[in-house]
Write a protein that holds these residues in place. Structure first.
Motif, PDB file in Angstrom:
ATOM      1  N   VAL A 127       0.430  -1.137  -0.743  1.00  0.00           N
ATOM      2  CA  VAL A 127      -0.487   0.079  -0.009  1.00  0.00           C
ATOM      3  C   VAL A 127       0.850   1.514   0.151  1.00  0.00           C
ATOM      4  O   VAL A 127       0.777   2.637  -0.666  1.00  0.00           O
ATOM      5  CB  VAL A 127      -0.815   0.385   1.005  1.00  0.00           C
ATOM      6  CG1 VAL A 127      -1.165   1.420   1.106  1.00  0.00           C
ATOM      7  CG2 VAL A 127      -1.926  -1.152   1.499  1.00  0.00           C
TER       8      VAL A 127
ATOM      9  N   ARG B 185     -11.816  -6.679   1.059  1.00  0.00           N
ATOM     10  CA  ARG B 185      -9.801  -6.622   2.548  1.00  0.00           C
ATOM     11  C   ARG B 185      -9.278  -5.487   2.411  1.00  0.00           C
ATOM     12  O   ARG B 185      -8.295  -4.435   3.629  1.00  0.00           O
ATOM     13  CB  ARG B 185      -9.245  -7.263   1.006  1.00  0.00           C
ATOM     14  CG  ARG B 185      -7.622  -7.483   1.772  1.00  0.00           C
ATOM     15  CD  ARG B 185      -6.786  -8.542   1.159  1.00  0.00           C
ATOM     16  NE  ARG B 185      -5.262  -8.241   1.524  1.00  0.00           N
ATOM     17  CZ  ARG B 185      -4.422  -9.006   1.474  1.00  0.00           C
ATOM     18  NH1 ARG B 185      -4.768  -9.200  -0.186  1.00  0.00           N
ATOM     19  NH2 ARG B 185      -3.484  -9.223   1.735  1.00  0.00           N
ATOM     20  N   MET B 186      -9.623  -4.224   1.532  1.00  0.00           N
ATOM     21  CA  MET B 186      -8.960  -3.041   0.850  1.00  0.00           C
ATOM     22  C   MET B 186      -9.782  -2.326   1.965  1.00  0.00           C
ATOM     23  O   MET B 186      -8.179  -1.339   3.133  1.00  0.00           O
ATOM     24  CB  MET B 186      -9.317  -2.556  -0.009  1.00  0.00           C
ATOM     25  CG  MET B 186      -8.763  -0.953  -0.014  1.00  0.00           C
ATOM     26  SD  MET B 186      -7.212  -1.449  -1.042  1.00  0.00           S
ATOM     27  CE  MET B 186      -6.579   0.220  -0.524  1.00  0.00           C
ATOM     28  N   SER B 187     -10.805  -2.358   2.592  1.00  0.00           N
ATOM     29  CA  SER B 187     -11.543  -1.309   3.878  1.00  0.00           C
ATOM     30  C   SER B 187     -10.760  -1.772   4.599  1.00  0.00           C
ATOM     31  O   SER B 187     -10.601  -0.574   5.916  1.00  0.00           O
ATOM     32  CB  SER B 187     -13.162  -1.604   3.254  1.00  0.00           C
ATOM     33  OG  SER B 187     -13.681  -0.937   4.600  1.00  0.00           O
TER      34      SER B 187
ATOM     35  N   TRP C  19      -7.284  -6.312  -4.536  1.00  0.00           N
ATOM     36  CA  TRP C  19      -7.804  -7.170  -3.474  1.00  0.00           C
ATOM     37  C   TRP C  19      -9.333  -6.838  -3.507  1.00  0.00           C
ATOM     38  O   TRP C  19      -9.865  -6.037  -4.431  1.00  0.00           O
ATOM     39  CB  TRP C  19      -6.852  -6.279  -2.422  1.00  0.00           C
ATOM     40  CG  TRP C  19      -6.045  -6.835  -1.512  1.00  0.00           C
ATOM     41  CD1 TRP C  19      -4.905  -7.281  -2.013  1.00  0.00           C
ATOM     42  CD2 TRP C  19      -5.342  -5.427  -0.848  1.00  0.00           C
ATOM     43  NE1 TRP C  19      -3.885  -7.056  -1.371  1.00  0.00           N
ATOM     44  CE2 TRP C  19      -3.881  -6.319  -1.216  1.00  0.00           C
ATOM     45  CE3 TRP C  19      -5.583  -4.686  -0.150  1.00  0.00           C
ATOM     46  CZ2 TRP C  19      -2.616  -5.225   0.400  1.00  0.00           C
ATOM     47  CZ3 TRP C  19      -4.433  -3.971   1.238  1.00  0.00           C
ATOM     48  CH2 TRP C  19      -2.993  -4.448   0.623  1.00  0.00           C
ATOM     49  N   GLU C  20      -9.898  -7.309  -2.887  1.00  0.00           N
ATOM     50  CA  GLU C  20     -11.642  -7.223  -2.834  1.00  0.00           C
ATOM     51  C   GLU C  20     -11.437  -5.858  -2.256  1.00  0.00           C
ATOM     52  O   GLU C  20     -11.063  -6.236  -1.399  1.00  0.00           O
ATOM     53  CB  GLU C  20     -11.919  -8.195  -1.852  1.00  0.00           C
ATOM     54  CG  GLU C  20     -12.190  -9.392  -2.774  1.00  0.00           C
ATOM     55  CD  GLU C  20     -12.388  -9.713  -4.061  1.00  0.00           C
ATOM     56  OE1 GLU C  20     -13.611  -9.669  -3.637  1.00  0.00           O
ATOM     57  OE2 GLU C  20     -12.353 -10.439  -5.889  1.00  0.00           O
ATOM     58  N   LYS C  21     -12.994  -5.456  -2.616  1.00  0.00           N
ATOM     59  CA  LYS C  21     -13.349  -3.866  -1.511  1.00  0.00           C
ATOM     60  C   LYS C  21     -12.903  -4.468   0.118  1.00  0.00           C
ATOM     61  O   LYS C  21     -12.913  -3.529   0.790  1.00  0.00           O
ATOM     62  CB  LYS C  21     -14.799  -4.049  -1.765  1.00  0.00           C
ATOM     63  CG  LYS C  21     -15.356  -2.470  -1.570  1.00  0.00           C
ATOM     64  CD  LYS C  21     -16.645  -2.190  -1.622  1.00  0.00           C
ATOM     65  CE  LYS C  21     -16.733  -1.054  -1.600  1.00  0.00           C
ATOM     66  NZ  LYS C  21     -18.478  -1.011  -1.680  1.00  0.00           N
TER      67      LYS C  21
ATOM     68  N   ALA D 276      -7.094  -0.620  -5.016  1.00  0.00           N
ATOM     69  CA  ALA D 276      -7.693  -1.711  -4.723  1.00  0.00           C
ATOM     70  C   ALA D 276      -7.399  -2.617  -5.948  1.00  0.00           C
ATOM     71  O   ALA D 276      -7.098  -3.853  -5.953  1.00  0.00           O
ATOM     72  CB  ALA D 276      -8.601  -1.947  -4.198  1.00  0.00           C
ATOM     73  N   ARG D 277      -7.577  -2.474  -6.958  1.00  0.00           N
ATOM     74  CA  ARG D 277      -7.733  -2.484  -8.450  1.00  0.00           C
ATOM     75  C   ARG D 277      -5.921  -2.729  -8.772  1.00  0.00           C
ATOM     76  O   ARG D 277      -5.594  -4.242  -9.272  1.00  0.00           O
ATOM     77  CB  ARG D 277      -7.756  -1.980  -9.795  1.00  0.00           C
ATOM     78  CG  ARG D 277      -7.974  -2.707 -10.595  1.00  0.00           C
ATOM     79  CD  ARG D 277      -8.707  -2.203 -11.493  1.00  0.00           C
ATOM     80  NE  ARG D 277      -9.820  -1.305 -11.421  1.00  0.00           N
ATOM     81  CZ  ARG D 277     -10.601   0.139 -11.486  1.00  0.00           C
ATOM     82  NH1 ARG D 277      -9.965   1.032 -12.137  1.00  0.00           N
ATOM     83  NH2 ARG D 277     -11.942   0.514 -11.235  1.00  0.00           N
TER      84      ARG D 277
ATOM     85  N   TYR E  77      -9.867   5.222  -3.305  1.00  0.00           N
ATOM     86  CA  TYR E  77      -9.688   3.416  -2.745  1.00  0.00           C
ATOM     87  C   TYR E  77      -9.827   2.504  -4.023  1.00  0.00           C
ATOM     88  O   TYR E  77      -9.496   1.112  -3.940  1.00  0.00           O
ATOM     89  CB  TYR E  77     -10.842   3.406  -2.366  1.00  0.00           C
ATOM     90  CG  TYR E  77     -11.295   3.890  -0.044  1.00  0.00           C
ATOM     91  CD1 TYR E  77     -10.996   2.080   0.066  1.00  0.00           C
ATOM     92  CD2 TYR E  77     -10.329   4.717   0.423  1.00  0.00           C
ATOM     93  CE1 TYR E  77     -10.775   2.194   1.253  1.00  0.00           C
ATOM     94  CE2 TYR E  77     -10.358   4.444   1.468  1.00  0.00           C
ATOM     95  CZ  TYR E  77     -10.141   3.833   2.047  1.00  0.00           C
ATOM     96  OH  TYR E  77     -10.220   3.515   3.638  1.00  0.00           O
ATOM     97  N   GLN E  78     -10.596   2.846  -4.737  1.00  0.00           N
ATOM     98  CA  GLN E  78     -10.829   1.646  -5.381  1.00  0.00           C
ATOM     99  C   GLN E  78      -9.794   1.733  -6.852  1.00  0.00           C
ATOM    100  O   GLN E  78      -9.505   0.200  -7.228  1.00  0.00           O
ATOM    101  CB  GLN E  78     -11.841   1.541  -6.742  1.00  0.00           C
ATOM    102  CG  GLN E  78     -12.059   3.281  -7.876  1.00  0.00           C
ATOM    103  CD  GLN E  78     -13.420   3.493  -8.382  1.00  0.00           C
ATOM    104  OE1 GLN E  78     -14.199   3.381  -7.697  1.00  0.00           O
ATOM    105  NE2 GLN E  78     -13.185   3.482  -9.767  1.00  0.00           N
TER     106      GLN E  78
END
Length: 151
Positions: free
Chosen positions: A43, A70-72, A66-68, A61-62, A57-58
């Motif tokens: 990150v 996991r990112m959050s 990472w899935e949303k 994550a992309r 964020y998106q």
């Protein structure tokens, strides 16, 4: 169904083992010596490469695949440690940015020299310049195809 040939299977399994073992070793080293996880480091690298140390964020994550959720969760943990902050997006009420903090910059600056040293010891010192160029070409070609197929 096109099964892998023995040569393809050897190459694929070797690549996967290399990726898993090298990633695991680097992550353990980062955690033990810098108190930064492999995920934290990933990150922070993306954020230090981004203009103003911020990324949506998106998009982050992309980039990390990472899935949303996991990112959050991971960004919330990093924010709790003061490495990043979440900023709302003025143009898009549903969007938000992840922004590196001074503490996040200090963490990656402290971890990066040992990380690079380990990358050299564990990988770079064992490949020739010609092999490195081939690996870079292969990686860039496959990444380009993956990016084209991204929804």
């Amino acid at each position: 169904m096109r099964w892998l040939t023995p040569e393809e299977q050897r190459a694929w399994r070797g690549f996967i083992r290399l990726h898993e073992r090298l990633g695991g070793r680097l992550a353990r080293l980062l955690q033990s010596e810098s108190k930064v996880s492999g995920a934290d480091f990933a990150v922070l690298v993306h954020l230090t490469d981004a203009p103003d140390g911020r990324q949506r964020y998106q998009d982050l994550a992309r980039a990390l695949e990472w899935e949303k959720s996991r990112m959050s969760h991971h960004i919330a943990r990093m924010a709790g440690r003061g490495m990043v902050v979440r900023e709302e997006c003025a143009e898009d009420a549903r969007g938000a940015f992840v922004v590196i903090t001074d503490a996040g910059r200090a963490a990656i600056e402290a971890a990066a020299p040992r990380h690079v040293e380990a990358v050299r010891e564990l990988f770079m010192d064992h490949v020739t310049p010609a092999e490195l160029r081939v690996l870079a070409d292969i990686s860039e070609r496959v990444i380009k195809k993956l990016d084209e197929d991204q929804p």
